[in-house]
Scaffold this motif. Structure first.
Motif: not given
Ligand SMILES: [Zn+2]
Length: 269
Positions: A6-13, A29-34, A37-42
Protein backbone atom coordinates in the motif's frame (compact mmCIF):
# COMPACT_ATOMS: atom_id res chain seq x y z
CA UNK A 1 0.07 -3.30 -11.80
CA UNK A 2 2.41 -2.33 -9.01
CA UNK A 3 3.78 -5.18 -6.91
CA UNK A 4 4.44 -2.81 -4.04
CA UNK A 5 2.46 -2.76 -0.82
CA UNK A 6 0.00 0.00 0.00
CA UNK A 7 0.94 3.59 -0.61
CA UNK A 8 2.03 4.08 2.99
CA UNK A 9 5.35 2.51 1.95
CA UNK A 10 6.14 5.43 -0.35
CA UNK A 11 7.98 8.47 0.95
CA UNK A 12 6.64 11.94 0.37
CA UNK A 13 10.09 13.52 0.63
CA UNK A 14 13.53 11.90 0.39
CA UNK A 15 16.67 13.92 1.09
CA UNK A 16 19.86 12.51 -0.43
CA UNK A 17 23.26 13.73 0.75
CA UNK A 18 26.89 12.65 0.74
CA UNK A 19 27.53 12.50 4.47
CA UNK A 20 25.67 11.80 7.65
CA UNK A 21 24.98 15.22 9.18
CA UNK A 22 24.73 17.00 5.78
CA UNK A 23 20.94 16.82 5.70
CA UNK A 24 20.75 18.12 9.26
CA UNK A 25 22.59 21.22 8.07
CA UNK A 26 20.94 21.75 4.70
CA UNK A 27 17.27 20.79 5.00
CA UNK A 28 16.61 19.23 8.41
CA UNK A 29 14.11 21.91 9.39
CA UNK A 30 12.20 21.37 6.17
CA UNK A 31 12.03 17.61 6.73
CA UNK A 32 10.75 18.17 10.25
CA UNK A 33 8.17 20.62 8.98
CA UNK A 34 6.95 18.08 6.42
CA UNK A 35 6.73 15.38 9.12
CA UNK A 36 4.69 17.73 11.31
CA UNK A 37 2.30 18.14 8.39
CA UNK A 38 1.84 14.38 8.23
CA UNK A 39 4.24 13.73 5.37
CA UNK A 40 6.46 10.67 5.34
CA UNK A 41 10.10 11.71 5.08
CA UNK A 42 13.38 9.87 4.57
CA UNK A 43 17.14 10.41 4.38
CA UNK A 44 19.63 8.55 2.21
CA UNK A 45 23.24 9.14 3.20
CA UNK A 46 25.58 7.98 0.44
CA UNK A 47 28.54 7.29 2.74
CA UNK A 48 29.01 6.06 6.28
CA UNK A 49 31.55 8.61 7.49
CA UNK A 50 34.55 6.34 7.96
CA UNK A 51 37.03 9.07 6.90
CA UNK A 52 36.01 11.55 9.55
CA UNK A 53 38.74 13.01 11.76
CA UNK A 54 36.50 12.51 14.74
CA UNK A 55 34.63 9.35 15.72
CA UNK A 56 34.05 6.10 13.81
CA UNK A 57 31.43 5.07 11.24
CA UNK A 58 29.67 3.23 14.08
CA UNK A 59 29.53 6.41 16.19
CA UNK A 60 28.06 8.25 13.25
CA UNK A 61 25.46 5.53 12.62
CA UNK A 62 24.20 5.87 16.20
CA UNK A 63 24.22 9.65 15.97
CA UNK A 64 22.40 9.59 12.61
CA UNK A 65 19.70 7.43 14.19
CA UNK A 66 19.32 9.89 17.05
CA UNK A 67 19.16 12.86 14.66
CA UNK A 68 16.53 11.06 12.55
CA UNK A 69 14.35 10.62 15.62
CA UNK A 70 14.63 14.32 16.45
CA UNK A 71 13.64 15.23 12.87
CA UNK A 72 10.81 12.62 12.96
CA UNK A 73 12.17 10.96 9.85
CA UNK A 74 10.41 7.68 8.93
CA UNK A 75 13.24 6.05 7.03
CA UNK A 76 17.01 6.47 6.99
CA UNK A 77 19.77 4.47 5.44
CA UNK A 78 23.45 4.86 4.56
CA UNK A 79 24.91 3.31 1.42
CA UNK A 80 28.45 1.92 1.27
CA UNK A 81 29.97 4.45 -1.14
CA UNK A 82 33.45 5.31 0.17
CA UNK A 83 33.60 8.50 2.23
CA UNK A 84 35.67 11.16 0.45
CA UNK A 85 35.27 9.25 -2.82
CA UNK A 86 31.70 9.82 -3.91
CA UNK A 87 31.95 9.18 -7.65
CA UNK A 88 29.26 9.34 -10.28
CA UNK A 89 29.72 5.80 -11.58
CA UNK A 90 27.07 3.56 -13.10
CA UNK A 91 27.32 1.23 -10.10
CA UNK A 92 26.69 4.08 -7.67
CA UNK A 93 23.82 5.39 -9.76
CA UNK A 94 22.28 1.93 -9.65
CA UNK A 95 22.55 1.84 -5.86
CA UNK A 96 20.69 5.11 -5.55
CA UNK A 97 18.19 4.21 -8.30
CA UNK A 98 17.32 1.08 -6.39
CA UNK A 99 16.48 3.13 -3.30
CA UNK A 100 14.37 5.48 -5.44
CA UNK A 101 12.37 2.50 -6.71
CA UNK A 102 12.01 1.06 -3.24
CA UNK A 103 10.98 4.24 -1.51
CA UNK A 104 9.13 5.97 -4.38
CA UNK A 105 9.54 9.53 -3.09
CA UNK A 106 7.30 12.22 -4.55
CA UNK A 107 9.98 14.86 -3.88
CA UNK A 108 13.75 14.37 -3.80
CA UNK A 109 16.05 16.92 -2.18
CA UNK A 110 19.60 16.90 -3.54
CA UNK A 111 22.63 19.04 -2.67
CA UNK A 112 23.29 21.97 -5.02
CA UNK A 113 25.53 20.99 -7.94
CA UNK A 114 28.41 23.31 -7.11
CA UNK A 115 30.39 23.55 -3.91
CA UNK A 116 33.68 23.25 -2.08
CA UNK A 117 33.50 19.57 -1.17
CA UNK A 118 33.66 17.22 -4.19
CA UNK A 119 31.43 14.66 -2.40
CA UNK A 120 28.67 17.28 -2.13
CA UNK A 121 28.55 18.42 -5.73
CA UNK A 122 29.09 14.91 -7.05
CA UNK A 123 26.19 13.68 -4.91
CA UNK A 124 24.02 16.21 -6.73
CA UNK A 125 24.71 14.89 -10.24
CA UNK A 126 24.77 11.31 -9.06
CA UNK A 127 21.39 11.77 -7.38
CA UNK A 128 19.82 13.43 -10.41
CA UNK A 129 21.04 10.79 -12.84
CA UNK A 130 19.93 8.01 -10.47
CA UNK A 131 16.42 9.49 -10.42
CA UNK A 132 16.42 9.39 -14.21
CA UNK A 133 17.78 5.84 -14.32
CA UNK A 134 15.14 4.63 -11.84
CA UNK A 135 12.47 5.39 -14.43
CA UNK A 136 13.95 3.27 -17.20
CA UNK A 137 11.78 0.18 -17.60
CA UNK A 138 14.55 -2.02 -18.91
CA UNK A 139 17.13 -1.08 -16.30
CA UNK A 140 18.94 -4.20 -15.11
CA UNK A 141 20.18 -4.08 -11.55
CA UNK A 142 22.22 -7.19 -12.19
CA UNK A 143 24.46 -8.19 -9.33
CA UNK A 144 24.82 -4.79 -7.72
CA UNK A 145 24.40 -5.26 -4.01
CA UNK A 146 23.05 -2.56 -1.80
CA UNK A 147 25.39 -3.40 1.08
CA UNK A 148 23.70 -0.81 3.16
CA UNK A 149 24.55 -0.08 6.72
CA UNK A 150 22.31 -1.52 9.39
CA UNK A 151 19.74 1.08 10.30
CA UNK A 152 17.50 0.38 13.27
CA UNK A 153 14.38 -1.66 12.69
CA UNK A 154 12.09 1.31 13.24
CA UNK A 155 13.75 3.21 10.41
CA UNK A 156 13.52 0.24 8.08
CA UNK A 157 9.78 0.10 8.35
CA UNK A 158 8.20 -0.08 4.94
CA UNK A 159 11.39 -1.09 3.21
CA UNK A 160 11.10 -3.99 0.82
CA UNK A 161 13.20 -7.07 1.08
CA UNK A 162 16.32 -6.72 -1.01
CA UNK A 163 15.62 -10.03 -2.74
CA UNK A 164 12.69 -8.43 -4.53
CA UNK A 165 14.49 -5.23 -5.51
CA UNK A 166 15.15 -6.17 -9.11
CA UNK A 167 11.41 -6.63 -9.61
CA UNK A 168 10.61 -3.13 -8.42
CA UNK A 169 8.67 -1.22 -11.05
CA UNK A 170 10.24 1.81 -12.73
CA UNK A 171 9.71 5.02 -10.83
CA UNK A 172 10.76 8.67 -11.04
CA UNK A 173 10.12 11.34 -8.42
CA UNK A 174 7.75 14.10 -9.48
CA UNK A 175 9.96 16.87 -8.16
CA UNK A 176 13.68 17.37 -7.61
CA UNK A 177 14.85 20.37 -5.64
CA UNK A 178 18.31 21.44 -4.51
CA UNK A 179 19.37 22.48 -1.01
CA UNK A 180 21.74 25.41 -1.54
CA UNK A 181 23.05 26.36 1.90
CA UNK A 182 26.57 25.01 1.20
CA UNK A 183 27.02 27.35 -1.78
CA UNK A 184 26.62 31.06 -2.37
CA UNK A 185 23.80 31.02 -4.89
CA UNK A 186 20.49 32.84 -4.79
CA UNK A 187 17.72 30.37 -3.89
CA UNK A 188 14.50 30.29 -5.88
CA UNK A 189 12.48 29.66 -2.72
CA UNK A 190 12.96 29.31 1.02
CA UNK A 191 11.10 27.26 3.61
CA UNK A 192 10.12 28.94 6.86
CA UNK A 193 11.69 27.03 9.76
CA UNK A 194 11.37 29.77 12.36
CA UNK A 195 9.52 27.51 14.81
CA UNK A 196 11.81 24.59 14.12
CA UNK A 197 15.23 26.19 14.23
CA UNK A 198 16.08 25.00 17.75
CA UNK A 199 15.00 21.43 17.08
CA UNK A 200 16.98 21.33 13.88
CA UNK A 201 20.03 22.56 15.77
CA UNK A 202 19.53 19.79 18.34
CA UNK A 203 19.45 17.25 15.50
CA UNK A 204 22.83 18.49 14.33
CA UNK A 205 24.19 18.42 17.87
CA UNK A 206 23.16 14.75 18.09
CA UNK A 207 26.42 14.20 16.20
CA UNK A 208 28.35 14.46 19.45
CA UNK A 209 31.47 12.86 17.94
CA UNK A 210 31.62 15.74 15.44
CA UNK A 211 30.35 18.79 17.23
CA UNK A 212 30.97 18.50 20.96
CA UNK A 213 33.92 20.56 22.14
CA UNK A 214 36.93 18.22 22.33
CA UNK A 215 40.66 18.04 21.70
CA UNK A 216 40.70 15.80 18.59
CA UNK A 217 40.74 17.95 15.46
CA UNK A 218 40.52 21.14 17.53
CA UNK A 219 42.29 23.12 14.83
CA UNK A 220 39.92 21.85 12.14
CA UNK A 221 36.61 22.11 13.95
CA UNK A 222 35.07 25.27 15.35
CA UNK A 223 33.74 25.28 18.91
CA UNK A 224 30.05 24.55 19.39
CA UNK A 225 29.19 28.17 20.18
CA UNK A 226 30.81 29.24 16.92
CA UNK A 227 28.89 26.58 14.97
CA UNK A 228 25.64 27.80 16.44
CA UNK A 229 26.46 31.41 15.56
CA UNK A 230 27.25 30.49 11.97
CA UNK A 231 24.15 28.35 11.50
CA UNK A 232 21.94 31.00 13.02
CA UNK A 233 23.47 33.72 10.82
CA UNK A 234 22.79 31.70 7.67
CA UNK A 235 19.22 30.80 8.67
CA UNK A 236 18.61 34.45 9.58
CA UNK A 237 20.01 35.72 6.29
CA UNK A 238 17.76 33.48 4.24
CA UNK A 239 14.96 34.24 6.67
CA UNK A 240 15.29 37.92 5.72
CA UNK A 241 14.91 37.01 2.06
CA UNK A 242 11.66 35.26 2.89
CA UNK A 243 10.36 37.97 5.21
CA UNK A 244 10.42 35.70 8.28
CA UNK A 245 13.00 34.90 10.96
CA UNK A 246 14.67 31.63 9.92
CA UNK A 247 14.48 29.69 6.66
CA UNK A 248 16.30 27.03 4.67
CA UNK A 249 17.14 27.94 1.03
CA UNK A 250 16.35 25.80 -2.03
CA UNK A 251 16.59 26.05 -5.77
CA UNK A 252 14.33 24.52 -8.39
CA UNK A 253 15.25 24.44 -12.07
CA UNK A 254 11.63 24.85 -13.13
CA UNK A 255 9.67 28.10 -12.99
CA UNK A 256 6.93 28.64 -10.42
CA UNK A 257 3.31 28.07 -11.52
CA UNK A 258 0.75 30.46 -10.05
CA UNK A 259 -3.07 30.27 -9.91
CA UNK A 260 -3.85 33.37 -7.86
CA UNK A 261 -1.65 36.46 -7.85
CA UNK A 262 -3.04 37.57 -4.49
CA UNK A 263 -1.64 34.48 -2.77
CA UNK A 264 2.00 34.82 -3.84
CA UNK A 265 4.02 35.08 -0.62
CA UNK A 266 6.98 37.38 0.25
CA UNK A 267 6.47 41.13 0.23
CA UNK A 268 7.99 43.20 -2.60
CA UNK A 269 8.17 46.71 -1.10
ZN1 LIG B 1 29.20 16.77 3.95
Amino acid sequence: MSTLPASDAALDVLAIAAHRDDVEQTCGGTLLKMAQRGRRTGILDLTQGEMGTRGTAEDRAREAEEAAKILRVSWRQALDIPDGRVENTFENRLKVARVIREQRPRVVILPYWKGRHPDHYTASTLGYEACFLAGLAKLDFGAVSLNAGDPPAALRAGRLQEAGATKLPPYRPFKIIYATIYYDVRPTFVVDITELFETRFQALMAYKSQFSDQDAGKDLFPAQAEIRARIEAMARFYGLLGGVTYTEPFLQKEVGLVEDLTLIPVKSI
